[in-house]
Design a protein around this motif. Structure first.
Motif, PDB file in Angstrom:
ATOM      1  N   TYR A   1       0.850  -1.184   0.000  1.00 22.18           N
ATOM      2  CA  TYR A   1       0.000   0.000   0.000  1.00 22.18           C
ATOM      3  C   TYR A   1       0.885   1.232   0.000  1.00 22.18           C
TER       4      TYR A   1
ATOM      5  N   GLU B   1      -3.880   0.781  -2.810  1.00 28.40           N
ATOM      6  CA  GLU B   1      -3.111  -0.442  -3.021  1.00 28.40           C
ATOM      7  C   GLU B   1      -2.056  -0.094  -4.074  1.00 28.40           C
TER       8      GLU B   1
ATOM      9  N   ILE C   1      -8.863   1.199  -2.614  1.00 28.58           N
ATOM     10  CA  ILE C   1      -9.200   0.140  -1.658  1.00 28.58           C
ATOM     11  C   ILE C   1     -10.706   0.236  -1.423  1.00 28.58           C
TER      12      ILE C   1
ATOM     13  N   GLU D   1     -10.728  -3.940   4.683  1.00 31.45           N
ATOM     14  CA  GLU D   1      -9.347  -3.818   4.219  1.00 31.45           C
ATOM     15  C   GLU D   1      -8.854  -2.389   4.418  1.00 31.45           C
ATOM     16  N   PHE D   2      -9.685  -1.396   4.071  1.00 30.95           N
ATOM     17  CA  PHE D   2      -9.290  -0.003   4.242  1.00 30.95           C
ATOM     18  C   PHE D   2      -9.015   0.309   5.710  1.00 30.95           C
TER      19      PHE D   2
END
Length: 102
Positions: A53, A68, A81, A86-87
């Motif tokens: 990232y 990403e 993202i 995930e974020f």
């Protein structure tokens, strides 16, 4: 002595001083305008295997952008993202990285 800014990114750094020392890159936005950003770092996140990232700080703004990051054959690809979980992991890892540097 820790410096604090009110930039809203939560990192606790004084971006005005740091931005002068950053390598920069240009993002091309959906409307084809370009945004010059300082590169805060490329990093991996524990639990998100095989991904890197990047944290960017637009020179005209104080909002940290997280994407990403992929690099192959000298070409850089940034992807939004889209997954909220995930974020959250990526943003927490970014903030932890900068807290550790203080």
């Amino acid at each position: 002595m820790s410096e604090h800014c009110d930039c809203g990114c939560g990192c606790g750094h004084d971006h005005d001083e740091e931005i002068m020392d950053l390598e920069t890159m240009f993002l091309t936005l959906d409307d084809d305008t370009e945004l010059e950003c300082g590169i805060l770092g490329v990093f991996e996140v524990e639990g998100l295997a095989d991904k890197e990232y990047i944290a960017l700080l637009p020179l005209e703004d104080e909002t940290v952008l997280l994407y990403e990051y992929k690099e192959a054959d000298g070409e850089i690809e940034l992807n939004v993202i889209e997954d909220d979980a995930e974020f959250d992991k990526v943003s927490n890892a970014f903030y932890d990285m900068y807290e550790d540097e203080e």
